[in-house]
Design a protein around this motif. Sequence first.
Motif, PDB file in Angstrom:
ATOM      1  N   LEU A 161       0.830  -1.200   0.000  1.00 19.88           N
ATOM      2  CA  LEU A 161       0.000   0.000   0.000  1.00 19.88           C
ATOM      3  C   LEU A 161       0.867   1.254   0.000  1.00 19.88           C
ATOM      4  N   LEU A 162       1.914   1.258   0.819  1.00 20.09           N
ATOM      5  CA  LEU A 162       2.805   2.404   0.853  1.00 20.09           C
ATOM      6  C   LEU A 162       3.498   2.597  -0.496  1.00 20.09           C
ATOM      7  N   GLU A 163       3.910   1.476  -1.104  1.00 19.13           N
ATOM      8  CA  GLU A 163       4.585   1.558  -2.401  1.00 19.13           C
ATOM      9  C   GLU A 163       3.654   2.152  -3.462  1.00 19.13           C
ATOM     10  N   ARG A 164       2.385   1.705  -3.473  1.00 21.29           N
ATOM     11  CA  ARG A 164       1.427   2.240  -4.437  1.00 21.29           C
ATOM     12  C   ARG A 164       1.205   3.733  -4.233  1.00 21.29           C
ATOM     13  N   ALA A 165       1.258   4.144  -2.999  1.00 23.16           N
ATOM     14  CA  ALA A 165       1.013   5.557  -2.694  1.00 23.16           C
ATOM     15  C   ALA A 165       2.259   6.411  -2.894  1.00 23.16           C
ATOM     16  N   GLY A 166       3.355   5.770  -3.268  1.00 22.90           N
ATOM     17  CA  GLY A 166       4.592   6.520  -3.470  1.00 22.90           C
ATOM     18  C   GLY A 166       5.285   6.912  -2.200  1.00 22.90           C
ATOM     19  N   ILE A 167       5.008   6.218  -1.129  1.00 20.26           N
ATOM     20  CA  ILE A 167       5.606   6.523   0.173  1.00 20.26           C
ATOM     21  C   ILE A 167       6.787   5.593   0.400  1.00 20.26           C
ATOM     22  N   VAL A 168       7.917   6.161   0.745  1.00 21.09           N
ATOM     23  CA  VAL A 168       9.121   5.386   1.019  1.00 21.09           C
ATOM     24  C   VAL A 168       9.249   5.181   2.527  1.00 21.09           C
ATOM     25  N   HIS A 169       9.361   3.919   2.900  1.00 20.98           N
ATOM     26  CA  HIS A 169       9.563   3.609   4.315  1.00 20.98           C
ATOM     27  C   HIS A 169      10.672   2.565   4.423  1.00 20.98           C
ATOM     28  N   GLU A 170      11.716   2.895   5.098  1.00 20.90           N
ATOM     29  CA  GLU A 170      12.838   1.977   5.278  1.00 20.90           C
ATOM     30  C   GLU A 170      12.957   1.616   6.749  1.00 20.90           C
ATOM     31  N   PRO A 171      12.778   0.341   7.102  1.00 26.99           N
ATOM     32  CA  PRO A 171      12.876  -0.051   8.513  1.00 26.99           C
ATOM     33  C   PRO A 171      14.314   0.044   9.020  1.00 26.99           C
ATOM     34  N   VAL A 172      14.468   0.480  10.241  1.00 30.38           N
ATOM     35  CA  VAL A 172      15.767   0.550  10.906  1.00 30.38           C
ATOM     36  C   VAL A 172      15.613  -0.137  12.253  1.00 30.38           C
ATOM     37  N   ASP A 173      16.260  -1.290  12.415  1.00 31.53           N
ATOM     38  CA  ASP A 173      16.077  -2.112  13.613  1.00 31.53           C
ATOM     39  C   ASP A 173      17.359  -2.212  14.412  1.00 31.53           C
ATOM     40  N   ALA A 174      17.206  -2.319  15.707  1.00 32.27           N
ATOM     41  CA  ALA A 174      18.303  -2.672  16.602  1.00 32.27           C
ATOM     42  C   ALA A 174      17.858  -3.900  17.366  1.00 32.27           C
ATOM     43  N   GLY A 175      18.315  -5.054  16.949  1.00 33.97           N
ATOM     44  CA  GLY A 175      17.856  -6.312  17.515  1.00 33.97           C
ATOM     45  C   GLY A 175      17.235  -7.161  16.431  1.00 33.97           C
ATOM     46  N   PRO A 176      17.518  -8.479  16.432  1.00 38.83           N
ATOM     47  CA  PRO A 176      17.074  -9.342  15.326  1.00 38.83           C
ATOM     48  C   PRO A 176      15.562  -9.496  15.226  1.00 38.83           C
ATOM     49  N   ARG A 177      14.816  -9.249  16.303  1.00 41.96           N
ATOM     50  CA  ARG A 177      13.358  -9.419  16.257  1.00 41.96           C
ATOM     51  C   ARG A 177      12.616  -8.104  16.500  1.00 41.96           C
ATOM     52  N   ALA A 178      13.284  -7.012  16.324  1.00 46.33           N
ATOM     53  CA  ALA A 178      12.667  -5.714  16.613  1.00 46.33           C
ATOM     54  C   ALA A 178      11.455  -5.451  15.735  1.00 46.33           C
ATOM     55  N   SER A 179      11.456  -5.975  14.500  1.00 53.65           N
ATOM     56  CA  SER A 179      10.357  -5.700  13.568  1.00 53.65           C
ATOM     57  C   SER A 179       9.340  -6.837  13.505  1.00 53.65           C
ATOM     58  N   LEU A 180       9.334  -7.676  14.553  1.00 59.47           N
ATOM     59  CA  LEU A 180       8.458  -8.849  14.539  1.00 59.47           C
ATOM     60  C   LEU A 180       7.015  -8.490  14.214  1.00 59.47           C
ATOM     61  N   MET A 181       6.450  -7.474  14.878  1.00 60.01           N
ATOM     62  CA  MET A 181       5.055  -7.101  14.664  1.00 60.01           C
ATOM     63  C   MET A 181       4.908  -5.773  13.922  1.00 60.01           C
ATOM     64  N   ALA A 182       5.970  -5.324  13.290  1.00 56.93           N
ATOM     65  CA  ALA A 182       5.893  -4.087  12.515  1.00 56.93           C
ATOM     66  C   ALA A 182       5.014  -4.281  11.294  1.00 56.93           C
ATOM     67  N   ALA A 183       4.123  -3.332  11.043  1.00 63.21           N
ATOM     68  CA  ALA A 183       3.166  -3.462   9.946  1.00 63.21           C
ATOM     69  C   ALA A 183       3.811  -3.310   8.583  1.00 63.21           C
ATOM     70  N   THR A 184       5.042  -2.823   8.535  1.00 62.67           N
ATOM     71  CA  THR A 184       5.697  -2.605   7.239  1.00 62.67           C
ATOM     72  C   THR A 184       6.608  -3.755   6.834  1.00 62.67           C
ATOM     73  N   VAL A 185       6.784  -4.744   7.717  1.00 68.52           N
ATOM     74  CA  VAL A 185       7.730  -5.835   7.456  1.00 68.52           C
ATOM     75  C   VAL A 185       6.991  -7.168   7.486  1.00 68.52           C
ATOM     76  N   PRO A 186       6.975  -7.931   6.385  1.00 64.71           N
ATOM     77  CA  PRO A 186       6.289  -9.229   6.405  1.00 64.71           C
ATOM     78  C   PRO A 186       7.034 -10.243   7.273  1.00 64.71           C
ATOM     79  N   PHE A 187       6.277 -11.250   7.742  1.00 68.41           N
ATOM     80  CA  PHE A 187       6.897 -12.333   8.504  1.00 68.41           C
ATOM     81  C   PHE A 187       7.859 -13.123   7.622  1.00 68.41           C
ATOM     82  N   ASP A 188       9.042 -13.416   8.144  1.00 65.47           N
ATOM     83  CA  ASP A 188       9.912 -14.390   7.496  1.00 65.47           C
ATOM     84  C   ASP A 188       9.792 -15.711   8.250  1.00 65.47           C
TER      85      ASP A 188
END
Length: 572
Positions: free
Chosen positions: A392-419
Amino acid sequence: MSKRARHVVLELDLAGGVAFAPPANPLEAWRLRLAPSVRAVREGLRRAAGDDAVRGLVVHLGTCPLTLAQADEVAGLVADFTEHKPSIAWTATFGELTSGLAGYRAALGAGEVWLQPSGALGVAGVHLGITLLRGGLEKLGLDPQFGQRHEYKSAADQLGATEVSDANREMVQRLADSILDDTVARTAARRSLDPAPVREAVAQAPLSAARALEAGLVDRLGYRDEVYARLREQWGDGSGADGGDGGVDLRYLQRYHSDGGRRETLARLTRHHQPAVAVVDVTGPIVLGPARPGQAGDDVTARLREVGRDDDVSAVVLRVDSPGGSYVASDAMRREVVRLREAGTPVVATMGTAAASGGYFVAMAADEVVAQPTTLTGSIGVLAGKIVVGRLLERAGIVHEPVDAGPRASLMAATVPFDDEAWRVLDAWLDEVYADFTTKAAADRGLDLAVLEPLARGRVWTGADAAERGLVDHLGGSALALDRACALAGVERDRVRLATPSPLAFLKQLRPPESSEAAAAGARAAGFASVAAPVGPEALLRRLAEAVGVHLPHGVLSMPSGFEALLRPSGA
């Protein structure tokens, strides 16, 4: 006439609903100002049954803006009164090409049922639905990623599935069938009919008023003036033949109860340390921290602690009407119920329209559990996940780059899919919560885990089916719950004081609490937390979904969706 003794006929008007819990805010208090509380109905009819001045009861159903479980609660209270004195239920119509099931179930408690000649009987069965949102979300650039335990926990299906599963279809079909079966059985019993013709009448509904009378589903056809002329003739002093009032004084049930309540309050002042039964409400989605209006949070645990410290409280009735929500908050509430029981205070849970998932988690630890046949309960399961907004962000032309400190920091972040690693963590947590839920449920209900677990798996049951499977103890409402609480505490029902929440309880939000032990502490921010609307993509999705009538999960212990017809009042 002034020297004649006047006869009192009580009126119960359901057209404006019944207040089953204290209002959450001033606006709701204003909306419910004319509606009787369920306590006024219960205690008023109980007193009226033994009051020689009261000759009978007339119930106006109107559009009956009650859920099925609420309608059954009222019907049971009216039926108890009708064992002692006559009653009439009347309405213009039970639905006008719409469902009149709730109104008709409420009417079944009365001795006579009247229907306007131009009205109809709309008891055409039970309509539920299953809604899956994933396809629409993906078109918007939103990618749902949810896990569930187990196959019946279809709240996850609503967001993450593209096809209706066999388990989901089976569960919802059984819910509809159970409610219809109970309606047929209850109608046949109350109307002294065989079940077969009742089921046939349902198949042919909506029925005209004349056809409903012919089928024995109503007793008389008439307009309001004819209903009231009849009651004055039957219950008056015979002076109404010339068009007079028949020596009858009409009184709203809540006014009758209020007047009697003032006398009882004065009488209590002369008695010290009268035993009390405390009523604690768990109403709405269960949330962590302070609850907004219409939610259950820290206010519930604070209230449970408060009644536990009151030496006059002999027992507790826990009124649960909740589709669930937060696992941790539900467990905290259950803990307070366990502490009450360990301290020797019996707890009886009574379920309203829904007491499922987190709602069941809170109720299951009670000494006994009471539910209506149409209560939605069980749903012993768990779901968790997120909606990924990257596309959705990509379609809207919005750039969002995640910046994490810790291997699981983005676990529930809405911008990062589950691996794969994130899915492993999520699955392990789902297994842990499900094991805790089922283990505690088995222990609370006195069942072997091997017996309880097949009844869990996220499946929602009606109260009638849950009672057959040992998930609840009794079918009934608040009156039965009070009777059972008094019996367990060894106190006389007629001699206890009911410690119920005040209709103005929401005003406690305006006064700072003395400490975290004060009942007001749990509501310290509730009135102001709702001023700032939640932000973020999932909050936006929730507001959009609710605008079109779709209810999203409020937490990992949320009941599956698709039951809006049963969760919302029939007139809403």
